[in-house]
Design a protein around this motif. Structure first.
Motif, PDB file in Angstrom:
ATOM      1  N   GLU A 185       6.417  -3.418  -2.817  1.00 44.73           N
ATOM      2  CA  GLU A 185       6.503  -2.094  -3.577  1.00 44.73           C
ATOM      3  C   GLU A 185       8.005  -1.723  -4.137  1.00 44.73           C
ATOM      4  O   GLU A 185       8.243  -1.507  -5.316  1.00 44.73           O
ATOM      5  CB  GLU A 185       6.173  -0.864  -2.807  1.00 44.73           C
ATOM      6  N   ILE A 186       8.881  -1.867  -3.176  1.00 43.81           N
ATOM      7  CA  ILE A 186      10.372  -1.751  -3.617  1.00 43.81           C
ATOM      8  C   ILE A 186      10.755  -2.833  -4.726  1.00 43.81           C
ATOM      9  O   ILE A 186      11.389  -2.778  -5.765  1.00 43.81           O
ATOM     10  CB  ILE A 186      11.255  -2.055  -2.350  1.00 43.81           C
ATOM     11  N   CYS A 187      10.071  -4.053  -4.552  1.00 39.74           N
ATOM     12  CA  CYS A 187      10.771  -5.137  -5.563  1.00 39.74           C
ATOM     13  C   CYS A 187       9.817  -4.793  -6.773  1.00 39.74           C
ATOM     14  O   CYS A 187      10.495  -4.965  -7.869  1.00 39.74           O
ATOM     15  CB  CYS A 187      10.019  -6.439  -5.035  1.00 39.74           C
ATOM     16  N   LYS A 188       8.763  -4.472  -6.928  1.00 35.28           N
ATOM     17  CA  LYS A 188       8.288  -3.886  -8.033  1.00 35.28           C
ATOM     18  C   LYS A 188       9.031  -2.840  -8.944  1.00 35.28           C
ATOM     19  O   LYS A 188       9.202  -2.702 -10.077  1.00 35.28           O
ATOM     20  CB  LYS A 188       6.660  -3.420  -7.928  1.00 35.28           C
ATOM     21  N   VAL A 189       9.426  -1.880  -8.313  1.00 33.24           N
ATOM     22  CA  VAL A 189      10.251  -0.694  -8.811  1.00 33.24           C
ATOM     23  C   VAL A 189      11.480  -1.265  -9.405  1.00 33.24           C
ATOM     24  O   VAL A 189      11.904  -0.903 -10.306  1.00 33.24           O
ATOM     25  CB  VAL A 189      10.628   0.271  -7.604  1.00 33.24           C
ATOM     26  N   TYR A 190      12.072  -2.374  -8.976  1.00 34.19           N
ATOM     27  CA  TYR A 190      13.316  -2.969  -9.353  1.00 34.19           C
ATOM     28  C   TYR A 190      13.197  -4.191 -10.199  1.00 34.19           C
ATOM     29  O   TYR A 190      13.958  -4.784 -10.459  1.00 34.19           O
ATOM     30  CB  TYR A 190      14.469  -3.219  -8.250  1.00 34.19           C
ATOM     31  N   LYS A 191      11.631  -4.689 -10.385  1.00 35.45           N
ATOM     32  CA  LYS A 191      11.387  -5.704 -11.139  1.00 35.45           C
ATOM     33  C   LYS A 191      11.960  -6.942 -10.489  1.00 35.45           C
ATOM     34  O   LYS A 191      12.721  -7.694 -10.906  1.00 35.45           O
ATOM     35  CB  LYS A 191      11.624  -5.464 -12.796  1.00 35.45           C
ATOM     36  N   LEU A 192      11.974  -7.016  -9.186  1.00 37.04           N
ATOM     37  CA  LEU A 192      12.418  -8.050  -8.459  1.00 37.04           C
ATOM     38  C   LEU A 192      11.325  -9.404  -8.257  1.00 37.04           C
ATOM     39  O   LEU A 192      10.120  -9.022  -8.060  1.00 37.04           O
ATOM     40  CB  LEU A 192      13.154  -7.890  -7.298  1.00 37.04           C
ATOM     41  N   LYS A 193      11.624 -10.589  -7.845  1.00 35.30           N
ATOM     42  CA  LYS A 193      10.949 -11.642  -7.688  1.00 35.30           C
ATOM     43  C   LYS A 193      10.417 -11.416  -6.049  1.00 35.30           C
ATOM     44  O   LYS A 193      11.310 -11.051  -5.230  1.00 35.30           O
ATOM     45  CB  LYS A 193      11.694 -13.047  -7.947  1.00 35.30           C
ATOM     46  N   ILE A 194       8.896 -11.591  -6.096  1.00 34.65           N
ATOM     47  CA  ILE A 194       8.530 -11.533  -4.567  1.00 34.65           C
ATOM     48  C   ILE A 194       8.065 -12.966  -4.042  1.00 34.65           C
ATOM     49  O   ILE A 194       7.797 -12.920  -3.036  1.00 34.65           O
ATOM     50  CB  ILE A 194       7.504 -10.489  -4.496  1.00 34.65           C
ATOM     51  N   LYS A 195       8.046 -14.028  -4.848  1.00 30.97           N
ATOM     52  CA  LYS A 195       7.742 -15.274  -4.620  1.00 30.97           C
ATOM     53  C   LYS A 195       8.045 -16.292  -5.681  1.00 30.97           C
ATOM     54  O   LYS A 195       8.736 -15.875  -6.782  1.00 30.97           O
ATOM     55  CB  LYS A 195       6.288 -15.236  -4.260  1.00 30.97           C
TER      56      LYS A 195
END
Length: 222
Positions: free
Chosen positions: A212-222
């Motif tokens: 969820e945090i990664c989505k807020v900052y548009k960061l890679k999760i994999k």
């Protein structure tokens, strides 16, 4: 569905604890139909250890509601009831009083107040950490709303562990990395004095970046 239940340990297993749960009141037809039709197998269990709200919790709740009332123009008592009913509507909890509710209810309600203030950019007279019993929840909420965990101003992602020289922050996987949200002023201060001293001064720490945090900052999760 929200129900008060009684639970006791039935058996300790390698992968967890098996509880025997009794719902004191009978489930209505709608609830029974949902269990039978939807196959509901997951839920949330909140343990009430019998302790009532502390004076410190009460002060934090009223101070935060006072800040919200000042910002919105509501009278304090009116605002208190509004926030309580909004919290009940969102969580399914029963009506409660800040004079004798449980410690758990008080903590969850304070978390809700802080999250509300961050979401609607309502300034607090004190730092988030001084207003909460659950620092991790406040840090998570500040990250989700992009608000500085120290002062509540507009914030940006800060890695509490160094990413390393030469790494492209847009390409590395951020999931699970230790982060917090800081405004430009406190971000600069943190880099100047060092993470350890900064944490000690403001009583904060980094938490793992969730999906969820990664989505807020548009960061890679994999």
């Amino acid at each position: 569905m929200y129900k008060k239940v009684r639970a006791r340990i039935q058996e300790e297993k390698p992968n967890g604890t098996l509880l025997r749960v009794l719902v004191p009141s009978r489930l209505n037809d709608v609830d029974l139909e949902r269990f039978a039709k939807d196959g509901i197998i997951r839920g949330e269990l909140r343990i009430d250890d019998g302790r009532t709200i502390t004076s410190d919790q009460r002060k934090k709740a009223y101070a935060t509601m006072a800040d919200i009332a000042t910002h919105t123009g509501h009278m304090p008592e009116e605002l208190k009831e509004i926030m309580k009913y909004w919290y009940i509507s969102k969580t399914g909890a029963e009506y409660f009083s800040l004079s004798n509710c449980s410690v758990t209810t008080a903590r969850l309600f304070i978390n809700y107040l802080i999250d509300f203030a961050l979401e609607w950019h309502i300034p607090l007279l004190d730092s988030l950490v001084s207003r909460t019993d659950d620092i991790s929840a406040a840090i998570y909420s500040s990250l989700m709303h992009k608000r500085c965990v120290i002062c509540g101003a507009d914030g940006e992602l800060h890695h509490t562990t160094a990413v390393g020289m030469g790494f492209d922050r847009e390409k590395i996987v951020h999931l699970g990395m230790s982060v917090m949200c800081l405004c430009r002023k406190h971000h600069t201060e943190c880099h100047t004095m060092g993470q350890e001293r900064f944490n000690e001064r403001y009583m904060v720490y980094g938490i793992e970046a969730t999906e969820e945090i990664c989505k807020v900052y548009k960061l890679k999760i994999k």
